[in-house]
Design an enzyme around this catalytic site. Structure first.
Site, mmCIF file in Angstrom:
data_model
loop_
_atom_site.group_PDB
_atom_site.id
_atom_site.type_symbol
_atom_site.label_atom_id
_atom_site.label_comp_id
_atom_site.label_asym_id
_atom_site.label_seq_id
_atom_site.Cartn_x
_atom_site.Cartn_y
_atom_site.Cartn_z
ATOM 1 N N HIS A 90 0.848 -1.200 0.000
ATOM 2 C CA HIS A 90 0.000 0.000 0.000
ATOM 3 C C HIS A 90 0.886 1.253 0.000
ATOM 4 O O HIS A 90 1.801 1.368 0.824
ATOM 5 C CB HIS A 90 -0.930 -0.008 1.218
ATOM 6 C CG HIS A 90 -1.979 -1.080 1.131
ATOM 7 N ND1 HIS A 90 -2.356 -1.860 2.192
ATOM 8 C CD2 HIS A 90 -2.732 -1.491 0.069
ATOM 9 C CE1 HIS A 90 -3.299 -2.718 1.799
ATOM 10 N NE2 HIS A 90 -3.538 -2.511 0.518
ATOM 11 N N GLU A 93 2.135 3.377 3.200
ATOM 12 C CA GLU A 93 2.709 2.714 4.382
ATOM 13 C C GLU A 93 4.240 2.791 4.346
ATOM 14 O O GLU A 93 4.941 1.785 4.257
ATOM 15 C CB GLU A 93 2.152 1.294 4.462
ATOM 16 C CG GLU A 93 0.633 1.342 4.642
ATOM 17 C CD GLU A 93 -0.072 0.002 4.509
ATOM 18 O OE1 GLU A 93 0.608 -1.026 4.426
ATOM 19 O OE2 GLU A 93 -1.320 0.004 4.475
ATOM 20 N N GLU A 311 1.398 -5.682 10.844
ATOM 21 C CA GLU A 311 0.931 -4.293 10.776
ATOM 22 C C GLU A 311 1.782 -3.494 11.749
ATOM 23 O O GLU A 311 1.602 -3.614 12.964
ATOM 24 C CB GLU A 311 -0.546 -4.204 11.191
ATOM 25 C CG GLU A 311 -1.520 -4.853 10.227
ATOM 26 C CD GLU A 311 -1.984 -3.896 9.138
ATOM 27 O OE1 GLU A 311 -1.548 -2.726 9.111
ATOM 28 O OE2 GLU A 311 -2.795 -4.329 8.304
HETATM 29 ZN ZN LIG Z 1 -1.482 -2.080 4.066
#
Ligand SMILES: [Zn+2]
Length: 366
Positions: A90, A93, A311
């Site tokens: 993404h 990020e 994450e």
């Molecule tokens: Zn992501």
């Protein structure tokens, strides 16, 4: 120094890290651009040619090379197990690429400290999957250390910085596909959209995007050669370690193993040297929300024994920064990530030693 001694020193230094070449400088003062990442990888390949191989695995929609670095201990032994890590699926990020570069730096430049991680395992790392989306997300003003809430974007500059998808502009009303909804397992399920103007647009069909195709190819090659053990995809932001499944409310057959491996990383982080360590939670992806077409589910489905989404944190102490940690926290965050990943990798290597890799007991029926 005698000639013999010089040659022995040269040989040792070439295998452990080569002081006769200029080492490319690794820095955590600011986020690397795409070009700087590529330059850094090339520098490593030049300086550590006996232990590092670069492979262009495909091109982005806007024709940028997507490059993996394969790191070995240089002993020439074929068929080792593999840990495959990618980052930056993404665009916004940013911290994930720097975390990936720090892992690379630890394994290549800091090799002597980490050589046991490369005894029976090679590491393949793709530090930037969504090269176009990231480049677009940096096309606003110079980074100003501001925390941006990407849920309520009001300026054009913030719109750039909060860009998530790739930059495919073919045939749709809006630009971009969410690469982490474009993989081939559970495509279209859950929080995933068929509308091109949404952030989670899953593309016109599975693997419609050059970037997801490139990752798929690496994953398939590693499974076919029976080397792929752990797939780790770095995302932000939310201090979570997620594991299959995400496309359905079902636990992975070996979810306990996922938990055990992930927990090793979580424990190492909380016992680390930091004043405000991240408090990672380990949960199956579906408990965050159900979403099909992720790379995490796909890697597990095709045969990786373990597949995790990390994450990275969204805050430090009382400071919330979402996708955009201030530059003075980059160093600490990527160091912390390495402490966690290192501990998880150690556990995985213990659990899946090279001679036992054929024991793939899981029946992946999701
Ligand atoms: Zn992501």
């Amino acid at each position: 120094m005698s000639l013999q001694l010089f040659l022995v020193t040269l040989l040792i230094s070439r295998s452990l890290g080569n002081p006769f070449c200029t080492r490319p400088k690794y820095q955590t003062n600011d986020y690397y651009t795409y070009e700087e990442i590529q330059e850094y990888l090339k520098g490593l390949a030049d300086s550590y040619s006996s232990r590092v191989i670069l492979t262009d695995i495909g091109k982005s929609f806007e024709n940028r090379n997507l490059t993996t670095i394969t790191i070995s201990n240089g002993d020439g032994r074929k068929g080792k197990n593999v840990i495959f890590i990618d980052a930056g699926m993404h665009g916004r990020e940013w911290i994930t690429h720097t975390a990936a570069l720090n892992i690379i730096d630890q394994l290549v430049v800091n090799f002597k400290k980490n050589m046991e991680l490369l005894e029976d395992y090679d590491w393949v790392i793709l530090p930037l999957v969504n090269a176009d989306g990231y480049t677009y997300s940096r096309s606003g003003k110079v980074f100003t250390d501001e925390a941006i809430d990407c849920r309520s974007v009001t300026t054009l500059d913030h719109e750039f910085k909060c860009w998530r998808k790739n930059r495919n502009s073919k045939g749709n009303v809006c630009i971009g596909t969410d690469l982490n909804r474009n993989f081939g397992h559970g495509w279209g399920k859950g929080r995933s959209s068929t509308l091109s103007c949404t952030e989670t647009y899953n593309g016109p069909y599975k693997f419609s995007e050059p970037e997801s195709q490139a990752v798929q190819k690496v994953l398939l090659d590693l499974v076919k050669s029976r080397r792929g053990i752990l797939y780790l995809t770095l995302h932000s932001a939310g201090s979570k370690i997620l594991y299959p499944w995400g496309s359905e409310r079902i636990d992975a057959e070996n979810y306990k193993e996922h938990l055990e491996m992930a927990q090793a990383g979580v424990d190492a982080i909380s016992n680390g040297k930091f004043k405000f360590p991240s408090n990672y939670k380990t949960i199956p992806s579906y408990k965050l929300y159900v979403a099909g077409g992720s790379s995490n589910d796909y890697a597990y489905k095709i045969g990786f024994a373990l597949s995790m989404t990390w994450e990275l944190p969204e805050k430090r102490g009382n400071l919330s920064f979402g996708f955009h940690p201030p530059t003075n926290l980059i160093k600490e965050l990527v160091e912390e990530t390495w402490i966690g990943i290192r501990a998880t990798a150690q556990k995985v290597i213990q659990k899946y030693p090279i001679q036992k890799k054929s024991i793939k007991m899981v029946n992946k029926n999701s």
